[in-house]
Design an enzyme around this catalytic site. Structure first.
Site, PDB file in Angstrom:
ATOM      1  N   THR A  61       0.834  -1.197   0.000  1.00  0.00           N
ATOM      2  CA  THR A  61       0.000   0.000   0.000  1.00  0.00           C
ATOM      3  C   THR A  61       0.871   1.250   0.000  1.00  0.00           C
ATOM      4  O   THR A  61       2.097   1.176  -0.133  1.00  0.00           O
ATOM      5  CB  THR A  61      -1.040  -0.065   1.152  1.00  0.00           C
ATOM      6  OG1 THR A  61      -1.942   1.027   1.008  1.00  0.00           O
ATOM      7  CG2 THR A  61      -0.404  -0.011   2.529  1.00  0.00           C
ATOM      8  N   LYS A  65       3.274   1.382  -3.950  1.00  0.00           N
ATOM      9  CA  LYS A  65       2.648   0.661  -5.067  1.00  0.00           C
ATOM     10  C   LYS A  65       3.421   0.805  -6.386  1.00  0.00           C
ATOM     11  O   LYS A  65       3.495  -0.137  -7.174  1.00  0.00           O
ATOM     12  CB  LYS A  65       1.209   1.122  -5.267  1.00  0.00           C
ATOM     13  CG  LYS A  65       0.270   0.681  -4.141  1.00  0.00           C
ATOM     14  CD  LYS A  65      -1.150   1.120  -4.452  1.00  0.00           C
ATOM     15  CE  LYS A  65      -2.105   0.661  -3.380  1.00  0.00           C
ATOM     16  NZ  LYS A  65      -3.498   0.949  -3.725  1.00  0.00           N
ATOM     17  N   ASP A 102      -7.274  -4.235  -7.347  1.00  0.00           N
ATOM     18  CA  ASP A 102      -8.322  -3.223  -7.164  1.00  0.00           C
ATOM     19  C   ASP A 102      -9.357  -3.300  -8.286  1.00  0.00           C
ATOM     20  O   ASP A 102     -10.557  -3.092  -8.050  1.00  0.00           O
ATOM     21  CB  ASP A 102      -7.708  -1.813  -7.140  1.00  0.00           C
ATOM     22  CG  ASP A 102      -7.195  -1.443  -5.755  1.00  0.00           C
ATOM     23  OD1 ASP A 102      -7.615  -2.082  -4.773  1.00  0.00           O
ATOM     24  OD2 ASP A 102      -6.361  -0.526  -5.661  1.00  0.00           O
ATOM     25  N   ALA A 134      -6.662   5.067  -7.988  1.00  0.00           N
ATOM     26  CA  ALA A 134      -7.827   4.183  -7.895  1.00  0.00           C
ATOM     27  C   ALA A 134      -8.650   4.251  -9.185  1.00  0.00           C
ATOM     28  O   ALA A 134      -9.160   3.234  -9.663  1.00  0.00           O
ATOM     29  CB  ALA A 134      -8.680   4.575  -6.698  1.00  0.00           C
ATOM     30  N   ASN A 154     -12.246  14.843 -14.462  1.00  0.00           N
ATOM     31  CA  ASN A 154     -11.341  15.161 -13.358  1.00  0.00           C
ATOM     32  C   ASN A 154     -11.121  16.659 -13.271  1.00  0.00           C
ATOM     33  O   ASN A 154     -11.170  17.368 -14.277  1.00  0.00           O
ATOM     34  CB  ASN A 154      -9.991  14.454 -13.574  1.00  0.00           C
ATOM     35  CG  ASN A 154      -9.176  14.412 -12.296  1.00  0.00           C
ATOM     36  OD1 ASN A 154      -9.723  14.142 -11.217  1.00  0.00           O
ATOM     37  ND2 ASN A 154      -7.893  14.682 -12.382  1.00  0.00           N
ATOM     38  N   TYR A 221     -15.062   4.851   1.716  1.00  0.00           N
ATOM     39  CA  TYR A 221     -15.816   4.025   2.664  1.00  0.00           C
ATOM     40  C   TYR A 221     -15.772   4.550   4.106  1.00  0.00           C
ATOM     41  O   TYR A 221     -16.280   3.895   5.022  1.00  0.00           O
ATOM     42  CB  TYR A 221     -15.376   2.557   2.595  1.00  0.00           C
ATOM     43  CG  TYR A 221     -13.915   2.317   2.850  1.00  0.00           C
ATOM     44  CD1 TYR A 221     -13.426   2.151   4.133  1.00  0.00           C
ATOM     45  CD2 TYR A 221     -13.018   2.279   1.792  1.00  0.00           C
ATOM     46  CE1 TYR A 221     -12.083   1.953   4.362  1.00  0.00           C
ATOM     47  CE2 TYR A 221     -11.675   2.082   2.008  1.00  0.00           C
ATOM     48  CZ  TYR A 221     -11.209   1.915   3.300  1.00  0.00           C
ATOM     49  OH  TYR A 221      -9.882   1.716   3.520  1.00  0.00           O
ATOM     50  N   GLY A 242     -18.339   1.854  -0.793  1.00  0.00           N
ATOM     51  CA  GLY A 242     -16.921   1.587  -1.036  1.00  0.00           C
ATOM     52  C   GLY A 242     -16.328   0.422  -0.266  1.00  0.00           C
ATOM     53  O   GLY A 242     -15.226  -0.030  -0.593  1.00  0.00           O
TER      54      GLY A 242
HETATM   55  P1  NAP Z   1      -5.214   9.996  -5.701  1.00  0.00           P
HETATM   56  O1  NAP Z   1      -4.380   9.225  -6.649  1.00  0.00           O
HETATM   57  O2  NAP Z   1      -4.569  10.982  -4.800  1.00  0.00           O
HETATM   58  O3  NAP Z   1      -6.369  10.748  -6.549  1.00  0.00           O
HETATM   59  C1  NAP Z   1      -7.252  11.656  -5.921  1.00  0.00           C
HETATM   60  C2  NAP Z   1      -8.333  12.112  -6.898  1.00  0.00           C
HETATM   61  O4  NAP Z   1      -9.244  12.962  -6.185  1.00  0.00           O
HETATM   62  C3  NAP Z   1      -7.802  12.908  -8.088  1.00  0.00           C
HETATM   63  O5  NAP Z   1      -8.587  12.654  -9.219  1.00  0.00           O
HETATM   64  C4  NAP Z   1      -8.004  14.351  -7.604  1.00  0.00           C
HETATM   65  O6  NAP Z   1      -8.130  15.302  -8.657  1.00  0.00           O
HETATM   66  C5  NAP Z   1      -9.338  14.221  -6.893  1.00  0.00           C
HETATM   67  N1  NAP Z   1      -9.555  15.306  -5.916  1.00  0.00           N
HETATM   68  C6  NAP Z   1      -8.958  15.477  -4.719  1.00  0.00           C
HETATM   69  N2  NAP Z   1      -9.431  16.578  -4.112  1.00  0.00           N
HETATM   70  C7  NAP Z   1     -10.331  17.141  -4.962  1.00  0.00           C
HETATM   71  C8  NAP Z   1     -11.164  18.298  -4.924  1.00  0.00           C
HETATM   72  N3  NAP Z   1     -11.146  19.130  -3.864  1.00  0.00           N
HETATM   73  N4  NAP Z   1     -11.987  18.551  -5.965  1.00  0.00           N
HETATM   74  C9  NAP Z   1     -12.017  17.705  -7.036  1.00  0.00           C
HETATM   75  N5  NAP Z   1     -11.249  16.602  -7.146  1.00  0.00           N
HETATM   76  C10 NAP Z   1     -10.421  16.317  -6.116  1.00  0.00           C
HETATM   77  O7  NAP Z   1      -6.025   9.021  -4.714  1.00  0.00           O
HETATM   78  P2  NAP Z   1      -6.534   7.516  -4.999  1.00  0.00           P
HETATM   79  O8  NAP Z   1      -5.514   6.567  -4.512  1.00  0.00           O
HETATM   80  O9  NAP Z   1      -7.004   7.418  -6.400  1.00  0.00           O
HETATM   81  O10 NAP Z   1      -7.765   7.406  -3.963  1.00  0.00           O
HETATM   82  C11 NAP Z   1      -8.914   8.206  -4.127  1.00  0.00           C
HETATM   83  C12 NAP Z   1      -9.981   7.823  -3.108  1.00  0.00           C
HETATM   84  O11 NAP Z   1     -10.365   6.456  -3.263  1.00  0.00           O
HETATM   85  C13 NAP Z   1      -9.545   7.953  -1.648  1.00  0.00           C
HETATM   86  O12 NAP Z   1     -10.629   8.492  -0.923  1.00  0.00           O
HETATM   87  C14 NAP Z   1      -9.279   6.520  -1.207  1.00  0.00           C
HETATM   88  O13 NAP Z   1      -9.493   6.327   0.171  1.00  0.00           O
HETATM   89  C15 NAP Z   1     -10.323   5.763  -2.015  1.00  0.00           C
HETATM   90  N6  NAP Z   1      -9.952   4.358  -2.291  1.00  0.00           N
HETATM   91  C16 NAP Z   1     -10.826   3.378  -1.908  1.00  0.00           C
HETATM   92  C17 NAP Z   1     -10.511   2.051  -2.180  1.00  0.00           C
HETATM   93  C18 NAP Z   1     -11.463   0.962  -1.755  1.00  0.00           C
HETATM   94  O14 NAP Z   1     -11.043  -0.213  -1.682  1.00  0.00           O
HETATM   95  N7  NAP Z   1     -12.730   1.258  -1.515  1.00  0.00           N
HETATM   96  C19 NAP Z   1      -9.326   1.711  -2.851  1.00  0.00           C
HETATM   97  C20 NAP Z   1      -8.466   2.753  -3.243  1.00  0.00           C
HETATM   98  C21 NAP Z   1      -8.794   4.080  -2.956  1.00  0.00           C
HETATM   99  P3  NAP Z   1      -6.817  16.042  -9.253  1.00  0.00           P
HETATM  100  O15 NAP Z   1      -6.171  15.069 -10.183  1.00  0.00           O
HETATM  101  O16 NAP Z   1      -7.364  17.238  -9.916  1.00  0.00           O
HETATM  102  O17 NAP Z   1      -5.926  16.368  -8.065  1.00  0.00           O
END
Ligand code: NAP
Length: 279
Positions: A61, A65, A102, A134, A154, A221, A242
């Site tokens: 994690t 990754k 994932d 994700a 996005n 989640y 989630g």
């Molecule tokens: P990441 O790579 O940091 O990507 C974050 C995303 O959120 C980007 O698209 C970012 O847009 C957008 N974002 C953040 N703040 C924003 C705002 N204020 N307004 C609009 N867009 C915003 O993170 P990630 O690893 O993909 O994870 C994203 C989420 O998924 C997290 O909440 C994580 O906990 C959850 N998750 C859940 C699982 C599960 O098993 N359920 C697995 C993985 C992740 P920009 O590109 O413009 O910055």
């Protein structure tokens, strides 16, 4: 005794030991699944010593990754397309293999929650909100599951555009402002941004634009019922939370390391929920 791990930095927050511990006990397997905190500077050495420490594999994690992707001896095709590894195991020739679960985890949760017909909802298209790590896994999962087209919206358009190369005929990128044109026909809308997470602003989406058979999924989640999921329920739409993705993504790794395919059951969900929301 078979040993597996979850490695990250920090790692104390990980729920993976609870999930795998539940399955080990349920299936009566003598094994362990341990949290290992490894700083980035020591990650390569940790991988080199896996066999020596008796590990048969484990989960990777944040923030490792991408490093696991670069350091694994070989990659599964889906890990190669996603560009990140969350599961490591030794293949039959002893090579350290990187996978990304994932994508199948998200899809398995949709299949279990909605039945197998969900890709036919709306005009067969999906809208993915967000373009981070994700989102990339989810787009690969949706493409492999046969979704007709995927619109990625996005805040930072260039990040969404970088996902188009996954399949330029079926994936398109748009800015947040362009959502009005794709939401009315979409069969599935997935939030993969951190909006809606505890401590973050909520996701503001006009759900009145969606068709009546659209499904709204959120991969956040904590909380389990995000403002997006709550609003979709109020509108009478089908919703998918989630937690299921987190549980289902753990299945392929467990099966590789411990040799038995575990099930995502209501009992497991209740166990993890009680940890997320202590009584
Ligand atoms: P990441 O790579 O940091 O990507 C974050 C995303 O959120 C980007 O698209 C970012 O847009 C957008 N974002 C953040 N703040 C924003 C705002 N204020 N307004 C609009 N867009 C915003 O993170 P990630 O690893 O993909 O994870 C994203 C989420 O998924 C997290 O909440 C994580 O906990 C959850 N998750 C859940 C699982 C599960 O098993 N359920 C697995 C993985 C992740 P920009 O590109 O413009 O910055």
């Amino acid at each position: 005794m078979i040993r597996a791990f979850v490695v990250g930095h920090p790692i104390a927050h990980s729920r993976s030991p609870l999930i795998h511990g539940h399955w080990l006990a349920e299936l009566g397997i003598k094994g362990s699944y341990e949290r290992v905190d490894v700083a980035p500077a020591h990650f390569a050495a940790f991988l080199t010593g896996l066999r020596e420490h008796g590990f048969s594999g484990g989960n990777v994690t944040i923030p490792h990754k991408e490093a696991a992707f670069a350091l694994a001896d070989r990659l599964t095709p889906r890990a190669r397309r996603i560009g990140a590894v969350n599961t490591l195991f030794f293949d039959e020739t002893g090579q350290l293999t990187g996978d990304n679960t994932d994508a199948p985890g998200f899809i398995a949760h949709l299949d279990q929650s909605l039945g197998l017909d969900w890709p036919r909802r709306g005009d067969g298209s999906a809208v993915v909100l967000g373009a981070g790590g994700a989102a990339r896994a989810i787009v690969v999962g949706l493409l492999d599951r046969g979704v007709a087209s995927v619109h990625v919206a996005n805040r930072t358009l260039t990040r969404a555009t970088s996902l188009v190369a996954l399949d330029s005929e079926r994936v398109s990128a748009l800015s947040w402002d362009g959502l009005d044109t794709v939401l009315p026909k979409a069969g599935l809308i997935v939030n993969t941004t951190s909006l809606g997470m505890a401590g973050h602003p909520s996701l503001d989406l006009d759900l009145r634009l969606l068709g009546a058979d659209a499904v709204v999924a959120d991969i956040v989640y904590v909380p389990l019922e995000t403002p997006l999921i709550a609003a979709a329920r109020t509108r009478g739409l089908a919703t998918v939370d989630g937690l299921g993705m987190l549980l289902h993504q753990a299945v392929p790794g467990f099966e590789r390391w411990f040799g038995r395919k575990p099930e995502v059951t209501p009992a497991l969900r209740t166990r993890i929920l009680s940890d997320l929301v202590p009584a």
